[in-house]
Design a protein around this motif. Sequence first.
Motif, PDB file in Angstrom:
ATOM      1  N   PRO A  98       0.824  -1.221   0.000  1.00  0.00           N
ATOM      2  CA  PRO A  98       0.000   0.000   0.000  1.00  0.00           C
ATOM      3  C   PRO A  98       0.854   1.266   0.000  1.00  0.00           C
ATOM      4  O   PRO A  98       0.493   2.268  -0.625  1.00  0.00           O
ATOM      5  CB  PRO A  98      -0.805  -0.092   1.300  1.00  0.00           C
ATOM      6  CG  PRO A  98      -0.496  -1.379   1.915  1.00  0.00           C
ATOM      7  CD  PRO A  98       0.609  -2.040   1.187  1.00  0.00           C
ATOM      8  N   ILE A  99       1.991   1.208   0.678  1.00  0.00           N
ATOM      9  CA  ILE A  99       2.852   2.397   0.749  1.00  0.00           C
ATOM     10  C   ILE A  99       3.410   2.709  -0.636  1.00  0.00           C
ATOM     11  O   ILE A  99       3.370   3.850  -1.108  1.00  0.00           O
ATOM     12  CB  ILE A  99       3.977   2.175   1.783  1.00  0.00           C
ATOM     13  CG1 ILE A  99       3.347   1.954   3.164  1.00  0.00           C
ATOM     14  CG2 ILE A  99       4.937   3.362   1.805  1.00  0.00           C
ATOM     15  CD1 ILE A  99       4.285   1.435   4.204  1.00  0.00           C
ATOM     16  N   LEU A 100       3.915   1.661  -1.314  1.00  0.00           N
ATOM     17  CA  LEU A 100       4.437   1.863  -2.664  1.00  0.00           C
ATOM     18  C   LEU A 100       3.344   2.385  -3.590  1.00  0.00           C
ATOM     19  O   LEU A 100       3.580   3.263  -4.417  1.00  0.00           O
ATOM     20  CB  LEU A 100       4.994   0.538  -3.217  1.00  0.00           C
ATOM     21  CG  LEU A 100       6.266   0.041  -2.523  1.00  0.00           C
ATOM     22  CD1 LEU A 100       6.646  -1.345  -3.058  1.00  0.00           C
ATOM     23  CD2 LEU A 100       7.409   1.018  -2.734  1.00  0.00           C
ATOM     24  N   ALA A 101       2.131   1.833  -3.424  1.00  0.00           N
ATOM     25  CA  ALA A 101       1.028   2.246  -4.290  1.00  0.00           C
ATOM     26  C   ALA A 101       0.725   3.728  -4.091  1.00  0.00           C
ATOM     27  O   ALA A 101       0.532   4.473  -5.057  1.00  0.00           O
ATOM     28  CB  ALA A 101      -0.217   1.412  -3.987  1.00  0.00           C
ATOM     29  N   VAL A 102       0.700   4.156  -2.834  1.00  0.00           N
ATOM     30  CA  VAL A 102       0.390   5.562  -2.551  1.00  0.00           C
ATOM     31  C   VAL A 102       1.495   6.463  -3.096  1.00  0.00           C
ATOM     32  O   VAL A 102       1.228   7.510  -3.701  1.00  0.00           O
ATOM     33  CB  VAL A 102       0.183   5.768  -1.035  1.00  0.00           C
ATOM     34  CG1 VAL A 102       0.214   7.238  -0.685  1.00  0.00           C
ATOM     35  CG2 VAL A 102      -1.131   5.139  -0.599  1.00  0.00           C
ATOM     36  N   VAL A 103       2.750   6.039  -2.921  1.00  0.00           N
ATOM     37  CA  VAL A 103       3.869   6.845  -3.437  1.00  0.00           C
ATOM     38  C   VAL A 103       3.760   6.971  -4.962  1.00  0.00           C
ATOM     39  O   VAL A 103       3.907   8.071  -5.525  1.00  0.00           O
ATOM     40  CB  VAL A 103       5.220   6.216  -3.034  1.00  0.00           C
ATOM     41  CG1 VAL A 103       6.373   6.908  -3.770  1.00  0.00           C
ATOM     42  CG2 VAL A 103       5.420   6.336  -1.533  1.00  0.00           C
ATOM     43  N   ILE A 124       2.443  10.256  -9.820  1.00  0.00           N
ATOM     44  CA  ILE A 124       1.699  10.536 -11.062  1.00  0.00           C
ATOM     45  C   ILE A 124       0.885  11.821 -10.899  1.00  0.00           C
ATOM     46  O   ILE A 124       0.850  12.678 -11.789  1.00  0.00           O
ATOM     47  CB  ILE A 124       0.785   9.352 -11.434  1.00  0.00           C
ATOM     48  CG1 ILE A 124       1.612   8.075 -11.587  1.00  0.00           C
ATOM     49  CG2 ILE A 124       0.038   9.648 -12.735  1.00  0.00           C
ATOM     50  CD1 ILE A 124       0.799   6.803 -11.753  1.00  0.00           C
ATOM     51  N   ALA A 125       0.239  11.966  -9.725  1.00  0.00           N
ATOM     52  CA  ALA A 125      -0.535  13.195  -9.486  1.00  0.00           C
ATOM     53  C   ALA A 125       0.386  14.407  -9.491  1.00  0.00           C
ATOM     54  O   ALA A 125      -0.025  15.507  -9.864  1.00  0.00           O
ATOM     55  CB  ALA A 125      -1.282  13.093  -8.163  1.00  0.00           C
ATOM     56  N   GLY A 126       1.650  14.192  -9.100  1.00  0.00           N
ATOM     57  CA  GLY A 126       2.624  15.276  -9.115  1.00  0.00           C
ATOM     58  C   GLY A 126       2.809  15.853 -10.508  1.00  0.00           C
ATOM     59  O   GLY A 126       2.964  17.064 -10.676  1.00  0.00           O
ATOM     60  N   ILE A 127       2.751  14.975 -11.506  1.00  0.00           N
ATOM     61  CA  ILE A 127       2.865  15.453 -12.893  1.00  0.00           C
ATOM     62  C   ILE A 127       1.720  16.422 -13.200  1.00  0.00           C
ATOM     63  O   ILE A 127       1.924  17.455 -13.830  1.00  0.00           O
ATOM     64  CB  ILE A 127       2.832  14.255 -13.869  1.00  0.00           C
ATOM     65  CG1 ILE A 127       3.997  13.305 -13.576  1.00  0.00           C
ATOM     66  CG2 ILE A 127       2.858  14.732 -15.319  1.00  0.00           C
ATOM     67  CD1 ILE A 127       3.945  12.005 -14.344  1.00  0.00           C
ATOM     68  N   LEU A 128       0.520  16.074 -12.705  1.00  0.00           N
ATOM     69  CA  LEU A 128      -0.639  16.932 -12.970  1.00  0.00           C
ATOM     70  C   LEU A 128      -0.518  18.270 -12.245  1.00  0.00           C
ATOM     71  O   LEU A 128      -0.945  19.306 -12.762  1.00  0.00           O
ATOM     72  CB  LEU A 128      -1.922  16.218 -12.528  1.00  0.00           C
ATOM     73  CG  LEU A 128      -2.284  14.977 -13.348  1.00  0.00           C
ATOM     74  CD1 LEU A 128      -3.387  14.195 -12.668  1.00  0.00           C
ATOM     75  CD2 LEU A 128      -2.717  15.391 -14.747  1.00  0.00           C
ATOM     76  N   ILE A 129       0.068  18.232 -11.045  1.00  0.00           N
ATOM     77  CA  ILE A 129       0.254  19.485 -10.306  1.00  0.00           C
ATOM     78  C   ILE A 129       1.288  20.337 -11.028  1.00  0.00           C
ATOM     79  O   ILE A 129       1.105  21.548 -11.210  1.00  0.00           O
ATOM     80  CB  ILE A 129       0.683  19.197  -8.856  1.00  0.00           C
ATOM     81  CG1 ILE A 129      -0.428  18.455  -8.116  1.00  0.00           C
ATOM     82  CG2 ILE A 129       1.026  20.493  -8.127  1.00  0.00           C
ATOM     83  CD1 ILE A 129      -0.087  18.048  -6.710  1.00  0.00           C
ATOM     84  N   VAL A 144      -6.502   9.878  -5.137  1.00  0.00           N
ATOM     85  CA  VAL A 144      -7.082   8.735  -4.440  1.00  0.00           C
ATOM     86  C   VAL A 144      -7.506   7.652  -5.443  1.00  0.00           C
ATOM     87  O   VAL A 144      -7.270   6.458  -5.232  1.00  0.00           O
ATOM     88  CB  VAL A 144      -8.263   9.207  -3.564  1.00  0.00           C
ATOM     89  CG1 VAL A 144      -9.051   8.044  -3.049  1.00  0.00           C
ATOM     90  CG2 VAL A 144      -7.743  10.042  -2.403  1.00  0.00           C
ATOM     91  N   ALA A 145      -8.087   8.080  -6.575  1.00  0.00           N
ATOM     92  CA  ALA A 145      -8.476   7.103  -7.591  1.00  0.00           C
ATOM     93  C   ALA A 145      -7.242   6.433  -8.182  1.00  0.00           C
ATOM     94  O   ALA A 145      -7.225   5.211  -8.406  1.00  0.00           O
ATOM     95  CB  ALA A 145      -9.286   7.781  -8.696  1.00  0.00           C
ATOM     96  N   LEU A 146      -6.193   7.214  -8.410  1.00  0.00           N
ATOM     97  CA  LEU A 146      -4.952   6.636  -8.923  1.00  0.00           C
ATOM     98  C   LEU A 146      -4.395   5.598  -7.959  1.00  0.00           C
ATOM     99  O   LEU A 146      -3.878   4.560  -8.384  1.00  0.00           O
ATOM    100  CB  LEU A 146      -3.905   7.739  -9.111  1.00  0.00           C
ATOM    101  CG  LEU A 146      -3.865   8.422 -10.471  1.00  0.00           C
ATOM    102  CD1 LEU A 146      -2.925   9.612 -10.409  1.00  0.00           C
ATOM    103  CD2 LEU A 146      -3.401   7.442 -11.539  1.00  0.00           C
ATOM    104  N   MET A 159      -2.573   0.417  -6.455  1.00  0.00           N
ATOM    105  CA  MET A 159      -2.659  -0.638  -5.440  1.00  0.00           C
ATOM    106  C   MET A 159      -2.955  -1.990  -6.078  1.00  0.00           C
ATOM    107  O   MET A 159      -2.407  -3.019  -5.676  1.00  0.00           O
ATOM    108  CB  MET A 159      -3.743  -0.286  -4.413  1.00  0.00           C
ATOM    109  CG  MET A 159      -3.876  -1.287  -3.284  1.00  0.00           C
ATOM    110  SD  MET A 159      -2.391  -1.352  -2.254  1.00  0.00           S
ATOM    111  CE  MET A 159      -2.750  -2.784  -1.239  1.00  0.00           C
ATOM    112  N   LEU A 160      -3.822  -1.983  -7.086  1.00  0.00           N
ATOM    113  CA  LEU A 160      -4.131  -3.240  -7.782  1.00  0.00           C
ATOM    114  C   LEU A 160      -2.852  -3.834  -8.372  1.00  0.00           C
ATOM    115  O   LEU A 160      -2.604  -5.041  -8.280  1.00  0.00           O
ATOM    116  CB  LEU A 160      -5.137  -2.989  -8.907  1.00  0.00           C
ATOM    117  CG  LEU A 160      -6.588  -2.839  -8.503  1.00  0.00           C
ATOM    118  CD1 LEU A 160      -7.428  -2.417  -9.691  1.00  0.00           C
ATOM    119  CD2 LEU A 160      -7.101  -4.159  -7.948  1.00  0.00           C
TER     120      LEU A 160
END
Lengths: 313, 349
Positions: free
Chosen positions: B18-23, B28-33, B329-331, B336-337
């Motif tokens: 889960p930690i790796l998934a969140v990171v 990826i969200a960082g790219i959008l920011i 959160v969706a990412l 996570m999958l």
Amino acid sequence: MSAFLDIIASAGLWAAVLRIATPLIFGTLGALLSERSGVLNLGIEGIMTFGAMIGWLAVFNGADLWTGMLVAALSGALFGLVHAAMTVSLGLSQHVTGLGITLFASSLSYYIFRLAVPLASTPPTVTPFQPISVPGLSDLPFIGPALFTQTLPTYLSIVIALLLAYIVYRTPLGLALRMSGENPHAAEAQGVDPIKVRYGAIMAGSALMAMGGAFLTLSAFNSFFPTMVQGRGWICIALVVFASWRPGRALFGALLFAFFDAFQLRLQTVLGNVPYQIFLMMPYILSIAALAVMARRARVPQALMQPYRRGER
Amino acid sequence: MRLERREHRPLVLVVLSPILAVVAALAIAGILIAAAGAPVLEAYGRILTGAFGTRLAATETLTRATPLMLTGLAAAVAFRARLWNIGAEGQFYLGAIMVAALGSSVLSSLPGPVLIPLLFAAGAIAGMALMLVPLWLRLRFSVDEVVTSLLLNFVAVLFVSMMIDGPLKDPLAFGWPQSMPVAEHTLLPKLIERSRLHIGLVVAIVAALLVYLLQARTVFGLQSRAAGLNPEGAVFAGVPLGRTLVKVTCLSGGLAGLAGAIEVMGVKSYVTTDLSPGYGYAGIIVAMLANLNPLGVIAAALFTATMFVGADGMSRAMGIPTYIADVTVALSLLTMLVAIFFTQYRIRR
């Protein structure tokens, strides 16, 4: 009773049926194509939302309407690629991946829209597709205004439905598609690569879904707002079952569904004392009822939702 | 290059996934920011301070985590039995409107200590009832419950809209469609004074512990797991599949209904159609991030609430749309999958 007949006898009703059906036709065909190859794509709701947003945004920034449709289709194919990579290559749960794509694609739509278009009291608009008149046909009494005053994407959706029916049942490509969804092992033995077929079907199907979304912002309405897809994607998933995975019946199902929807919209004005929410519930309840009636009778692709791994049974 | 199933799942990977998934999702969200022209690390810093920087922010994050824990549990118990309850959003709303109806009725003459548990139960029952419909359709007509439970979300919200526009409409709300408020003494006690944090948080954590014990220590827990892993095998081994699924449905729908009940009694005191900013759908993500572990749900709900509350503050300061929280959160569900996959498989050349 005569009120009912008046509604059915109005050309406006039938024009509305085709208009309401169009996004459903695109979406249902997209979902059907994907499922025929063996993969359920629950990303549909989000992909439609993204297509609606990105197609509109392209046109808002100066692209012409067909470029907007194309941009939407390409964006859909990209989400399809993500779905295919996760469900076909990795064999992950098609349910959860699809829901993840929906949540991701719809929130990304709102994010991009909010960045590109600052908050305004009236949402900005574009000039949408205009109804075209078919020489001769549009001038016919009743039939003309009822059936031949649509925009081009509506006719396109019907052409795609017929084309898809032809491809699925009459071409080697369609055979490869059906085999991948029925028995990928047998397909492989016949020299068909089910993995490639599934990638192609999911991406093409997702492109169709996104075009259905783009129809909402570029033809049915002229602006984008969050939650505008309103469960149409889920209704399409139900319509695929109702259609027993057949493109021709999918077209019929979408039209039938749109008929009920257009009818209830007009019934609202006649039955003024019934809460409007009851009417708005109808499409969803109707979809559930259609599922209950058809689920056992429909012929499900036998390998639907089963990941295929080469050399594994 | 090919994928090979691991002989056993390394514990380190399971814990780290889960930690790796969140990171990965944050990256990826960082790219959008960055695409929006904002400094990424500063944005994340502001999300953290926005969620925990002040006492008020921290209590707000915990308040937001409460319904997410319950809807997360609702999804986790259902998914474990391969019952795809995607209808937590609708069940949340039915639970909420049930409480608004009973909490403002003649029943409200009952004393608080009697009424509060009664309303909890009523909210849970409303949620159960809604999820029993898709289950019945699955058992009776073989209809996939994913689509039916999803479609019922729309029906449930429209039903709530009808109620707060009609019989339950608050006449003192200046024409706004909102339900009558529940009686004063049914409001949940605050955990911390001058904040919105209420004892619903304790209820949610206790619920997570109970679900954990139920799954780890009881026959029902074993049966529901068996129903999920291999339904045919479970039936062969004597598991009453239908009855197990009914129990799972009641537990799952009940938790989602309870979430709605607690949100009304703990935070809002009345119902509107924007009571939930998607708690039901976010619950699916919470459950997956927790790898369907009831205790993990507590942590996953905290992460999700952190993103949502933190993004509000960050958005005001930096002009990044708050939707970045939903995107992240969706990412994290998708990453996570993939992370779970690599705890089970490895790449071989």
